[in-house]
Design an enzyme around this catalytic site. Structure first.
Site, mmCIF file in Angstrom:
data_model
loop_
_atom_site.group_PDB
_atom_site.id
_atom_site.type_symbol
_atom_site.label_atom_id
_atom_site.label_comp_id
_atom_site.label_asym_id
_atom_site.label_seq_id
_atom_site.Cartn_x
_atom_site.Cartn_y
_atom_site.Cartn_z
ATOM 1 N N ALA A 23 0.820 -1.208 0.000
ATOM 2 C CA ALA A 23 0.000 0.000 0.000
ATOM 3 C C ALA A 23 0.855 1.260 0.000
ATOM 4 O O ALA A 23 0.601 2.206 -0.751
ATOM 5 C CB ALA A 23 -0.940 -0.012 1.219
ATOM 6 N N ASP A 24 1.893 1.289 0.863
ATOM 7 C CA ASP A 24 2.742 2.479 0.932
ATOM 8 C C ASP A 24 3.502 2.711 -0.374
ATOM 9 O O ASP A 24 3.671 3.849 -0.819
ATOM 10 C CB ASP A 24 3.736 2.356 2.089
ATOM 11 C CG ASP A 24 3.049 2.336 3.446
ATOM 12 O OD1 ASP A 24 1.833 2.595 3.485
ATOM 13 O OD2 ASP A 24 3.714 2.049 4.449
ATOM 14 N N CYS A 25 3.975 1.623 -0.980
ATOM 15 C CA CYS A 25 4.696 1.752 -2.250
ATOM 16 C C CYS A 25 3.759 2.255 -3.350
ATOM 17 O O CYS A 25 4.178 3.027 -4.220
ATOM 18 C CB CYS A 25 5.293 0.403 -2.656
ATOM 19 S SG CYS A 25 6.581 -0.196 -1.553
ATOM 20 N N GLU A 77 3.364 6.065 -2.799
ATOM 21 C CA GLU A 77 4.543 6.816 -3.219
ATOM 22 C C GLU A 77 4.781 6.697 -4.722
ATOM 23 O O GLU A 77 5.244 7.647 -5.358
ATOM 24 C CB GLU A 77 5.777 6.328 -2.455
ATOM 25 C CG GLU A 77 5.697 6.496 -0.935
ATOM 26 C CD GLU A 77 5.629 7.951 -0.504
ATOM 27 O OE1 GLU A 77 5.910 8.849 -1.324
ATOM 28 O OE2 GLU A 77 5.300 8.191 0.679
ATOM 29 N N ALA A 123 -0.639 4.073 8.151
ATOM 30 C CA ALA A 123 0.441 4.553 7.292
ATOM 31 C C ALA A 123 0.206 5.987 6.855
ATOM 32 O O ALA A 123 -0.931 6.424 6.733
ATOM 33 C CB ALA A 123 0.537 3.651 6.061
#
Length: 300
Positions: free
Chosen positions: A214-216, A219, A297
Site C-alpha cells: 500500500a505504501d509503495c 509513493e 500509514a
C-alpha cells in the site's frame, strides 16, 4: 511447513550431506528436533513461547505420529496447488527468500531437476544475490527498486532537477520505470489463493515479484503525478485509468485504518483475541514482540 510432507522420502534423504555437516555441530541424525523449539539463546529470547503454543506443539507431535493418510494427501495436494500458484504469480521469485527457497526445493522434488518449473526457479536465484565487501550476500527479498526510485525522484524534483537539461534523461527513464512496474491486473483466481487485489498497485521491488504494498503504491502514484506535472519533456503519460486503479488500491487495499507492509487482508488490531494470539499466544516467533498485522500509514 512446505517441506514437511516430503521430508521422509528417499529422494530427500539422499540429498548431499555437506550442508548438514557444515551447519550443525553434532551429527544431524542425532538431533532431537522437537526439543529445539524452545532452545533459544537468552539474548535472542524477546518473546518466550506461551503455554498455549507448547500445548499446541505437543498435540501436533501426537497427531504427526498418528496422522490420517487420506487427510495428509489432501493437504499435500492443496499445498502444492498454492505453491504452483505462487510461482505463476511471481515468476518464481515469491514474496521472500525463505518461501522462494522452499518452493524451489518442492518443485525440484515433484517436477524434477530438468523441469521448466524448477529451471525457472534456478534462473531467479540471482535476483536475491549481491556481492558485498566481505563476500556473497543473499537478501531477504528481491530488492527495493521501486521504493528507492520513488524517493530519489521526489528528492530530484524537490531540488529542481527538472529545470536542468542534464537530468531530463534520468527523470524520463525513472518515469518509464514507474510505468512498467505498476501491476496492470489481478492474478488469475487470486481470491482462491487468499491474495488481495493487485490491479493498479506498486510492489516494493519489481513488477515480476507481483506483491503490491500500500505504501509503495501511494509513493509510486505520487511520483508519477509529480513527474507528469513538473516535467514537460515527458510526453507519454500514464493513462488516467491506471492512476485511478492506484488510488483504488490506496483507498481499499490496506483496510480501514491504514496501509500494510505486504498485500494482505486487514486483520483487526482492535480485537484483544487477535492481539493475544498473534502477539504471543500462538506465535512461534521469539525474536519479535508481535508479528505485523497492519499499521496506520502516512500515504500520499
Amino acid at each position: 511447513m512446505g517441506l514437511l510432507p516430503w521430508r521422509a522420502s528417499e529422494r530427500m534423504a539422499n540429498l548431499p550431506p555437506a550442508p548438514c555437516q557444515e551447519l550443525y555441530v553434532q551429527d544431524y541424525s542425532s538431533i532431537d528436533w522437537p526439543a529445539q523449539r524452545n532452545n533459544v539463546a537468552a539474548c535472542d529470547l524477546y518473546t518466550p513461547h506461551s503455554w498455549l503454543l507448547t500445548l499446541a506443539n505437543a498435540i501436533l507431535n501426537v497427531y504427526e505420529a498418528h496422522h490420517s493418510a487420506r487427510l495428509r494427501q489432501r493437504a499435500i495436494a492443496e499445498l502444492y496447488d498454492h505453491i504452483k500458484a505462487e510461482d505463476r504469480f511471481t515468476k518464481a521469485i515469491s514474496i521472500g527468500l525463505i518461501s522462494k527457497t522452499i518452493n524451489m526445493l518442492v518443485r525440484w522434488y515433484v517436477d524434477g531437476e530438468s523441469s521448466p518449473a524448477f529451471q525457472e526457479h534456478v534462473s531467479r536465484i540471482p535476483d536475491y544475490l549481491w556481492l558485498g565487501l566481505d563476500g556473497m550476500k543473499m537478501q531477504g527479498i528481491n530488492g527495493s527498486q521501486l521504493w528507492d526510485t520513488v524517493f530519489a525522484v521526489q528528492a530530484f524534483l524537490e531540488a529542481g532537477a527538472q529545470n536542468d537539461p542534464a537530468f531530463a534523461s534520468c527523470l524520463r527513464r525513472a518515469h518509464e520505470f514507474l510505468k512498467i512496474t505498476q501491476i496492470l491486473d489481478n492474478p488469475p483466481d487470486y481470491q482462491k489463493y487468499y491474495r488481495q487485489m493487485s490491479k493498479g498497485g506498486f510492489p516494493f521491488s519489481t513488477r515480476d515479484c507481483g506483491w503490491i504494498v500500500a505504501d509503495c503504491t501511494a509513493e509510486g502514484l505520487k511520483s508519477v503525478m509529480l513527474l507528469q506535472e513538473k516535467c514537460p519533456f515527458i510526453a507519454e503519460h500514464v493513462p488516467t485509468g491506471r492512476l485511478f486503479d492506484a488510488v483504488n488500491v490506496v483507498r481499499g487495499g490496506g483496510g480501514p485504518v491504514g496501509g500494510e507492509p505486504q498485500s494482505q487482508r486487514h486483520v483487526s488490531q482492535n480485537s484483544l483475541k487477535t492481539k493475544w494470539l498473534l502477539g504471543g499466544g500462538c506465535s512461534p516467533s521469539v525474536g519479535l514482540g508481535r508479528p505485523v498485522t497492519g499499521h496506520t500509514a502516512c500515504r500520499a
